[in-house]
Design an enzyme around this catalytic site. Structure first.
Site, short mmCIF file in Angstrom:
data_model
loop_
_atom_site.label_atom_id
_atom_site.label_comp_id
_atom_site.label_asym_id
_atom_site.label_seq_id
_atom_site.Cartn_x
_atom_site.Cartn_y
_atom_site.Cartn_z
N TYR A 109 0.87 -1.19 0.00
CA TYR A 109 0.00 0.00 0.00
C TYR A 109 0.89 1.23 0.00
O TYR A 109 1.89 1.30 0.74
CB TYR A 109 -0.89 0.04 1.25
N GLU A 197 -4.12 7.32 -3.45
CA GLU A 197 -3.60 6.05 -2.96
C GLU A 197 -3.54 5.01 -4.06
O GLU A 197 -4.35 5.03 -5.00
CB GLU A 197 -4.40 5.53 -1.77
#
Length: 389
Positions: A109, A197
């Protein structure tokens, strides 16, 4: 403003972030054409909606053969997705993204947000990708790295070294990961993002790193200098009321209560919603008409509130500083007469030209009640919304 995954990926590619080849389709015919253009013998298809949790909701499918791509596409295009993020009304997928499957060795991530407490952009990274960052923070807080970076969109050398070590990258993999981090930070600043993101960022079995998914939200107040991003706005992903409000430059957020709210000023609007809750009601919306709204803008705001079938009463709470209370009254009266309003309206206003505003309401002969303070106005609005008609 939120962007779709495919839109965010287009932007990320400009910053040197590797993205698997993809195509976008809004019909079965287009899906088949994308498959031909990308020479796909099998594919991953994902609905494009402004909400997460698409996989759990059945919005991500795998087509094992070329012939299956069209069949899977027909089930996804037009799909209504309903989960906690969308609310009970759900959102409809008008488009899908189609790409070649990737052989994944490891998921990560990486993202960026504004740290409101410190007033700086921060990079957030985790070697555990594929799930929501909130879930990682709850279950494995030691697996999250947060680093502030400059408003020029640059990470310092020591930060990049720390990032590579934290993520478990070394050698060529570290170089590729660092390039992605640098590109993401620069993209975040230059697009005026509030959230960016990549989840998951994946390492493939042949040692490449690529972004499988992307989410980008941009500050609405900066859209005047982001013409490309503004052109990506998709009104199908918000309620009809929110789409209409955007057209008239009104700050509107749909909620699930029965009392419509028209207020000038975000702080006053939140206080109004709080006091409605305090007296046993539930707001149907947040609507800030702004400090200098015209009669036409007020009337449009009123139309938007009343287009919500859940609204059983309306509370208008205005402090007339820049706003003229007589202008407010003229706008509300104009909309009420045009729409032949049958539901109760409670108005509390103070400030500039307030007595003239109250006179206009009295002489309108409409179903409008004025209150001298917010407590009384909230009590009247809650009682009116709870009255069976």
């Amino acid at each position: 403003m939120n962007l779709h995954e495919y839109q965010a990926k287009k932007i990320l590619k400009k910053y040197g972030i590797p993205i698997p080849e993809f195509g976008v389709a809004s019909s079965v015919e287009e899906a088949k054409r994308v498959a031909d253009e990308l020479h796909l013998s099998h594919a991953v298809l994902k609905i494009q909606v402004h909400a997460g949790g698409r996989g759990k909701a059945g919005g991500v499918k795998f087509a094992k053969t070329k012939d299956e791509i069209g069949k899977v596409a027909s089930g996804l295009i037009g799909m209504k997705m309903v989960n906690e993020q969308t609310g009970p009304e759900g959102v409809v997928a008008k488009k899908i993204i189609i790409s070649k499957p990737v052989d994944i060795a490891k998921e990560y991530y990486i993202g960026a947000v504004i740290d409101r407490d410190r007033g700086v952009p921060i990079l957030i990274a985790s070697p555990e990708g594929g799930m929501e960052i909130e879930e990682i923070a709850h279950k494995m807080p030691e697996k999250i790295l947060k680093m502030p970076f400059s408003f020029e969109g640059k990470l310092r050398t020591y930060q990049l070294v720390r990032l590579a070590k934290f993520m478990g990258w070394s050698g060529d993999l570290a170089k590729k990961g660092i390039q992605i981090a640098n590109g993401l930070a620069k993209c975040f600043i230059e697009t005026d993002a509030s959230l960016l993101e990549i989840n998951p960022l994946v390492q493939t079995v042949d040692g490449e790193i690529t972004a499988l998914d992307a989410k980008l939200s941009v500050d609405d107040n900066a859209l005047f200098r982001q013409p490309e991003i503004l052109s990506y706005y998709d009104p199908s992903q918000v309620s009809p009321q929110e789409a209409a409000a955007k057209e008239f430059d009104l700050a509107y957020i749909a909620m699930h209560g029965s009392i419509g709210c028209m207020v000038n000023g975000a702080g006053l609007a939140m206080a109004t919603m709080d006091i409605i809750q305090l007296y046993g009601g539930a707001p149907a919306n947040f609507l800030d008409v702004g400090g200098g709204a015209s009669k036409e803008k007020v009337a449009e705001g009123f139309r938007i509130i009343l287009s919500d079938p859940k609204v059983k009463a309306v509370l208008v709470n205005i402090f007339g500083g820049i706003m003229n209370c007589a202008t407010l009254a003229e706008g509300v009266i104009h909309a009420a007469k045009e729409l032949q309003i049958q539901i109760p309206i409670v108005v509390r206003m103070e400030g500039t030209n307030v007595e003239e505003g109250k006179r206009l309401f009295r002489e309108s002969r409409l179903k409008i009640t004025t209150a001298d303070d917010l407590k009384k106005a909230a009590e009247l609005a809650v009682a009116a919304a709870h009255t069976k008609r």
